[in-house]
Design a protein around this motif. Sequence first.
Motif, PDB file in Angstrom:
ATOM      1  N   LEU A 173      37.234  54.345 -27.535  1.00 25.91           N
ATOM      2  CA  LEU A 173      36.345  54.895 -26.506  1.00 25.91           C
ATOM      3  C   LEU A 173      36.812  54.507 -25.103  1.00 25.91           C
ATOM      4  CD1 LEU A 173      32.843  54.392 -28.152  1.00 25.91           C
ATOM      5  CD2 LEU A 173      34.099  56.529 -27.852  1.00 25.91           C
ATOM      6  N   GLY A 174      37.302  53.294 -24.952  1.00 25.65           N
ATOM      7  CA  GLY A 174      37.830  52.848 -23.664  1.00 25.65           C
ATOM      8  C   GLY A 174      39.044  53.650 -23.236  1.00 25.65           C
ATOM      9  N   VAL A 175      39.950  53.901 -24.166  1.00 26.32           N
ATOM     10  CA  VAL A 175      41.146  54.689 -23.861  1.00 26.32           C
ATOM     11  C   VAL A 175      40.753  56.108 -23.480  1.00 26.32           C
ATOM     12  CG1 VAL A 175      43.228  55.704 -24.865  1.00 26.32           C
ATOM     13  CG2 VAL A 175      42.718  53.287 -25.236  1.00 26.32           C
ATOM     14  N   VAL A 176      39.830  56.710 -24.218  1.00 24.28           N
ATOM     15  CA  VAL A 176      39.378  58.072 -23.906  1.00 24.28           C
ATOM     16  C   VAL A 176      38.766  58.107 -22.514  1.00 24.28           C
ATOM     17  CG1 VAL A 176      37.681  59.852 -24.526  1.00 24.28           C
ATOM     18  CG2 VAL A 176      39.073  58.788 -26.302  1.00 24.28           C
ATOM     19  N   TYR A 177      37.975  57.124 -22.170  1.00 24.65           N
ATOM     20  CA  TYR A 177      37.352  57.064 -20.856  1.00 24.65           C
ATOM     21  C   TYR A 177      38.405  56.967 -19.747  1.00 24.65           C
ATOM     22  CZ  TYR A 177      34.696  55.316 -16.896  1.00 24.65           C
ATOM     23  OH  TYR A 177      34.161  55.150 -15.642  1.00 24.65           O
ATOM     24  N   VAL A 178      39.385  56.106 -19.924  1.00 24.95           N
ATOM     25  CA  VAL A 178      40.432  55.926 -18.912  1.00 24.95           C
ATOM     26  C   VAL A 178      41.232  57.219 -18.742  1.00 24.95           C
ATOM     27  CG1 VAL A 178      42.603  54.723 -18.415  1.00 24.95           C
ATOM     28  CG2 VAL A 178      40.602  53.430 -19.159  1.00 24.95           C
ATOM     29  N   VAL A 179      41.589  57.872 -19.848  1.00 26.88           N
ATOM     30  CA  VAL A 179      42.351  59.122 -19.773  1.00 26.88           C
ATOM     31  C   VAL A 179      41.554  60.186 -19.029  1.00 26.88           C
ATOM     32  CG1 VAL A 179      43.261  61.027 -21.170  1.00 26.88           C
ATOM     33  CG2 VAL A 179      43.774  58.667 -21.795  1.00 26.88           C
ATOM     34  N   ARG A 180      40.277  60.290 -19.284  1.00 21.33           N
ATOM     35  CA  ARG A 180      39.443  61.275 -18.579  1.00 21.33           C
ATOM     36  C   ARG A 180      39.358  60.966 -17.093  1.00 21.33           C
ATOM     37  NH1 ARG A 180      34.303  62.665 -22.523  1.00 21.33           N
ATOM     38  NH2 ARG A 180      35.511  63.820 -24.060  1.00 21.33           N
ATOM     39  N   GLN A 181      39.247  59.706 -16.730  1.00 24.11           N
ATOM     40  CA  GLN A 181      39.163  59.334 -15.322  1.00 24.11           C
ATOM     41  C   GLN A 181      40.468  59.650 -14.593  1.00 24.11           C
ATOM     42  OE1 GLN A 181      36.413  58.248 -13.570  1.00 24.11           O
ATOM     43  NE2 GLN A 181      35.427  58.844 -15.455  1.00 24.11           N
ATOM     44  N   VAL A 182      41.598  59.366 -15.223  1.00 24.46           N
ATOM     45  CA  VAL A 182      42.895  59.662 -14.613  1.00 24.46           C
ATOM     46  C   VAL A 182      43.057  61.168 -14.463  1.00 24.46           C
ATOM     47  CG1 VAL A 182      45.394  59.574 -14.998  1.00 24.46           C
ATOM     48  CG2 VAL A 182      44.003  57.530 -15.373  1.00 24.46           C
ATOM     49  N   SER A 183      42.687  61.918 -15.484  1.00 25.73           N
ATOM     50  CA  SER A 183      42.787  63.373 -15.441  1.00 25.73           C
ATOM     51  C   SER A 183      41.918  63.935 -14.316  1.00 25.73           C
ATOM     52  CB  SER A 183      42.370  63.967 -16.784  1.00 25.73           C
ATOM     53  OG  SER A 183      42.398  65.359 -16.748  1.00 25.73           O
ATOM     54  N   TRP A 184      40.711  63.431 -14.180  1.00 27.64           N
ATOM     55  CA  TRP A 184      39.811  63.874 -13.112  1.00 27.64           C
ATOM     56  C   TRP A 184      40.404  63.540 -11.744  1.00 27.64           C
ATOM     57  CZ3 TRP A 184      37.191  61.312  -9.208  1.00 27.64           C
ATOM     58  CH2 TRP A 184      36.259  62.079  -8.516  1.00 27.64           C
ATOM     59  N   GLY A 185      40.995  62.367 -11.609  1.00 29.07           N
ATOM     60  CA  GLY A 185      41.606  61.960 -10.344  1.00 29.07           C
ATOM     61  C   GLY A 185      42.766  62.857  -9.960  1.00 29.07           C
ATOM     62  N   ILE A 186      43.608  63.198 -10.921  1.00 24.91           N
ATOM     63  CA  ILE A 186      44.744  64.082 -10.662  1.00 24.91           C
ATOM     64  C   ILE A 186      44.248  65.458 -10.253  1.00 24.91           C
ATOM     65  CG2 ILE A 186      46.682  65.287 -11.760  1.00 24.91           C
ATOM     66  CD1 ILE A 186      47.148  62.702 -13.376  1.00 24.91           C
ATOM     67  N   LYS A 187      43.241  65.959 -10.951  1.00 25.20           N
ATOM     68  CA  LYS A 187      42.688  67.276 -10.614  1.00 25.20           C
ATOM     69  C   LYS A 187      42.120  67.268  -9.194  1.00 25.20           C
ATOM     70  CE  LYS A 187      39.297  70.660 -12.153  1.00 25.20           C
ATOM     71  NZ  LYS A 187      38.208  70.952 -13.062  1.00 25.20           N
ATOM     72  N   SER A 188      41.437  66.212  -8.837  1.00 26.20           N
ATOM     73  CA  SER A 188      40.849  66.087  -7.506  1.00 26.20           C
ATOM     74  C   SER A 188      41.932  66.066  -6.430  1.00 26.20           C
ATOM     75  CB  SER A 188      40.011  64.816  -7.437  1.00 26.20           C
ATOM     76  OG  SER A 188      39.536  64.590  -6.147  1.00 26.20           O
TER      77      SER A 188
END
Length: 65
Positions: A13-28
């Motif tokens: 769950l921690g890895v999934v959360y980190v990947v989503r945050q990085v993906s959101w940051g790149i998109k932003s």
Amino acid sequence: LTQTTLIFVGTILGVVYVVRQVSWGIKSIKESLESKGIRISDKSVSVKTQKRFDREDYVDATQNG
């Protein structure tokens, strides 16, 4: 559930959360750059300019460089 299972599930769950945050940051960041006229894809980068070069601009740029 055992403690090992909880640690394993928590790590996933921690890895999934980190990947989503990085993906959101790149998109932003990409959206921010696009609003400034810079478009980035996996194969190229393009920059939108306000002015077209004419022959005189081209000659000036190539002779000064």
